[in-house]
Design an enzyme around this catalytic site. Structure first.
Site, mmCIF file in Angstrom:
data_model
loop_
_atom_site.group_PDB
_atom_site.id
_atom_site.type_symbol
_atom_site.label_atom_id
_atom_site.label_comp_id
_atom_site.label_asym_id
_atom_site.label_seq_id
_atom_site.Cartn_x
_atom_site.Cartn_y
_atom_site.Cartn_z
ATOM 1 N N PHE A 1 20.537 82.881 -9.568
ATOM 2 C CA PHE A 1 20.392 82.560 -8.150
ATOM 3 C C PHE A 1 19.028 82.983 -7.623
ATOM 4 C CE2 PHE A 1 24.812 83.237 -9.137
ATOM 5 C CZ PHE A 1 25.430 82.130 -8.573
ATOM 6 N N GLY A 2 18.502 82.200 -6.687
ATOM 7 C CA GLY A 2 17.296 82.600 -5.983
ATOM 8 C C GLY A 2 17.658 83.581 -4.873
ATOM 9 N N GLY A 3 16.644 84.191 -4.300
ATOM 10 C CA GLY A 3 16.854 85.018 -3.119
ATOM 11 C C GLY A 3 17.435 86.398 -3.353
ATOM 12 N N ASP B 1 9.928 87.053 -12.979
ATOM 13 C CA ASP B 1 10.724 86.081 -12.215
ATOM 14 C C ASP B 1 11.906 86.792 -11.567
ATOM 15 O OD1 ASP B 1 12.132 83.853 -11.304
ATOM 16 O OD2 ASP B 1 12.634 83.108 -13.312
ATOM 17 N N GLY B 2 11.958 86.697 -10.238
ATOM 18 C CA GLY B 2 13.120 87.211 -9.510
ATOM 19 C C GLY B 2 12.737 88.187 -8.418
ATOM 20 N N GLY B 3 12.917 87.781 -7.180
ATOM 21 C CA GLY B 3 12.663 88.674 -6.048
ATOM 22 C C GLY B 3 11.203 88.995 -5.815
ATOM 23 N N MET C 1 18.127 78.442 -18.653
ATOM 24 C CA MET C 1 19.218 79.416 -18.569
ATOM 25 C C MET C 1 20.480 78.725 -19.054
ATOM 26 S SD MET C 1 18.091 81.095 -14.966
ATOM 27 C CE MET C 1 17.037 79.702 -14.560
ATOM 28 N N HIS D 1 12.416 76.871 -17.431
ATOM 29 C CA HIS D 1 13.180 78.096 -17.733
ATOM 30 C C HIS D 1 14.620 77.692 -18.019
ATOM 31 C CE1 HIS D 1 14.720 82.197 -15.927
ATOM 32 N NE2 HIS D 1 14.992 82.076 -17.206
ATOM 33 N N ASP E 1 13.991 75.758 -12.941
ATOM 34 C CA ASP E 1 15.146 76.546 -13.374
ATOM 35 C C ASP E 1 16.304 75.643 -13.770
ATOM 36 O OD1 ASP E 1 14.365 79.345 -13.051
ATOM 37 O OD2 ASP E 1 14.119 78.814 -10.934
ATOM 38 N N HIS F 1 7.655 76.111 -11.642
ATOM 39 C CA HIS F 1 8.723 76.760 -12.411
ATOM 40 C C HIS F 1 10.026 76.004 -12.157
ATOM 41 C CE1 HIS F 1 10.561 80.258 -14.432
ATOM 42 N NE2 HIS F 1 11.542 80.145 -13.553
ATOM 43 N N GLY G 1 10.349 81.907 -5.692
ATOM 44 C CA GLY G 1 11.105 80.802 -5.117
ATOM 45 C C GLY G 1 11.206 80.929 -3.615
ATOM 46 N N SER H 1 9.044 78.500 -7.787
ATOM 47 C CA SER H 1 10.295 78.028 -8.387
ATOM 48 C C SER H 1 10.898 76.957 -7.500
ATOM 49 C CB SER H 1 11.278 79.185 -8.533
ATOM 50 O OG SER H 1 12.568 78.662 -8.805
HETATM 51 C C1 DX5 Z 1 16.759 82.951 -11.008
HETATM 52 C C2 DX5 Z 1 15.628 82.019 -11.320
HETATM 53 C C3 DX5 Z 1 14.430 82.229 -10.500
HETATM 54 C C4 DX5 Z 1 14.642 82.021 -9.021
HETATM 55 C C5 DX5 Z 1 13.680 82.938 -8.314
HETATM 56 O O1 DX5 Z 1 17.738 82.808 -11.944
HETATM 57 O O2 DX5 Z 1 15.241 82.159 -12.679
HETATM 58 O O3 DX5 Z 1 13.337 81.451 -10.962
HETATM 59 O O4 DX5 Z 1 14.424 80.713 -8.583
HETATM 60 O O5 DX5 Z 1 13.937 82.901 -6.955
HETATM 61 P P1 DX5 Z 1 13.436 84.064 -6.002
HETATM 62 O O6 DX5 Z 1 11.941 84.117 -6.105
HETATM 63 O O7 DX5 Z 1 13.939 83.640 -4.675
HETATM 64 O O8 DX5 Z 1 14.069 85.355 -6.492
HETATM 65 ZN ZN ZN Z 2 13.403 81.145 -13.322
#
Ligand code: DX5
Ligand code: ZN
Length: 215
Positions: free
Chosen positions: A142-144, A174-176, A67, A65, A34, A32, A196, A7
Site C-alpha cells: 500500500f502507498g501512504g 521505497d515506502g513513506g 510484488m 516493482h 507497482d 516506478h 508515491g 510511484s
Molecule cells: C508499496 C509500493 C510503493 C508505494 C509507495 O508497496 O511498493 O512503491 O507506492 O508509496 P508511498 O511513497 O506513498 O509510501
Molecule cells: Zn514500489
C-alpha cells in the site's frame, strides 16, 4: 545527484498519461510501477496491459516493482510490454539467480528487493547479477504508509558490500519517502528515491518533484 522515481500507484489511473507527463516534465528521473498480485501482498494493483499502454504513452524509464509470488511466470510478458527494469522480491518463489540472468537476457535491468524483515545479507550472493537493489521502508502492498528508519542501516550495509565487491549496483528505497526523510535516505546510500503519496498527493505535483530534486 539522487534520482526520483514517482510511484504511479498514487497517480490518477484514469489520467495516467497526464500524470506521468507532468512528473517527467517537472524533472522526475524514472517512473516506478507497482505490480501487486493479491497473494504476495494483500492488494491488487496493475499488470502487463498497463505497462504496455504506458510504454506507448511515454519514453520514460519504467522501473517495474513486481510484488508477485511467482515472478518467473511473468518476466517475458513484462519485458515484451516495455519494462526497462524488472525488480523481483528475494522473498518470492523461484530460483533468484536464474531469474536475474533471464531478466538481463530479456534486455532489461535486473533488481532484487528486500522487505522490512529481510536482512540485507539475503541479497549479497546475488549482487553481481543485480543492476539495482531496492530496500523497502514499509511493508509492501500500500502507498501512504509511515517510513521505517530501520531501512537506513540496511542501505549502508548494502553500499559497503557493493563497494567491497567492486560492483556497479544502484540502491533504491521505497515506502513513506517524503521531503523530510529523503535527505537521510540519500546520505545512507540511496541512489533512487521512490515516492508515491509525497508526489502525487501533493497539492502542486510539479513543485513537489522540484523540491525533491533540489535536496
Ligand atoms: C508499496 C509500493 C510503493 C508505494 C509507495 O508497496 O511498493 O512503491 O507506492 O508509496 P508511498 O511513497 O506513498 O509510501
Ligand atoms: Zn514500489
Amino acid at each position: 545527484m539522487t534520482m526520483l522515481a514517482p510511484s504511479i500507484l498514487s497517480a490518477d489511473f484514469a489520467n495516467l498519461q497526464r500524470d506521468v507527463e507532468l512528473v517527467l516534465a517537472a524533472g522526475a528521473d524514472w517512473l516506478h510501477v507497482d505490480v501487486m498480485d493479491g497473494h504476495f501482498v494483500p492488494n491488487i494493483s496493475i499488470g502487463v496491459p498497463v505497462v504496455k499502454s504506458l510504454r506507448k504513452a511515454t519514453g520514460g524509464f519504467l522501473d517495474v516493482h513486481l510484488m508477485i509470488s511467482q515472478p518467473e511466470r511473468y518476466l517475458d510478458a513484462f519485458a515484451k510490454a516495455g519494462a526497462d527494469l524488472l525488480n523481483i522480491h528475494v522473498e518470492a518463489e523461484g530460483d533468484m539467480e536464474a531469474m536475474l540472468r533471464h531478466i538481463r537476457e530479456l534486455g532489461c535491468k535486473s533488481a532484487l528487493t528486500i522487505k522490512p524483515n529481510t536482512a540485507p545479507e539475503a541479497v549479497f550472493p546475488y549482487l553481481p547479477l543485480c543492476d539495482m537493489v531496492l530496500v523497502m521502508s514499509v511493508e509492501p502492498g500500500f502507498g501512504g504508509q509511515k517510513f521505517m528508519p530501520s531501512a537506513l542501516p540496511k542501505l549502508r550495509a548494502l553500499k559497503a558490500e557493493i563497494l567491497r565487491q567492486g560492483l556497479n549496483c544502484l540502491l533504491e528505497i521505497d515506502g513513506g519517502i517524503n521531503l523530510q526523510n529523503a535527505g537521510e535516505a540519500a546520505s545512507a546510500g540511496a541512489d533512487i528515491l521512490v515516492a508515491g503519496s509525497a508526489v502525487f498527493g501533493a497539492g502542486d505535483v510539479a513543485a513537489a518533484v522540484h523540491s525533491f530534486k533540489l535536496l
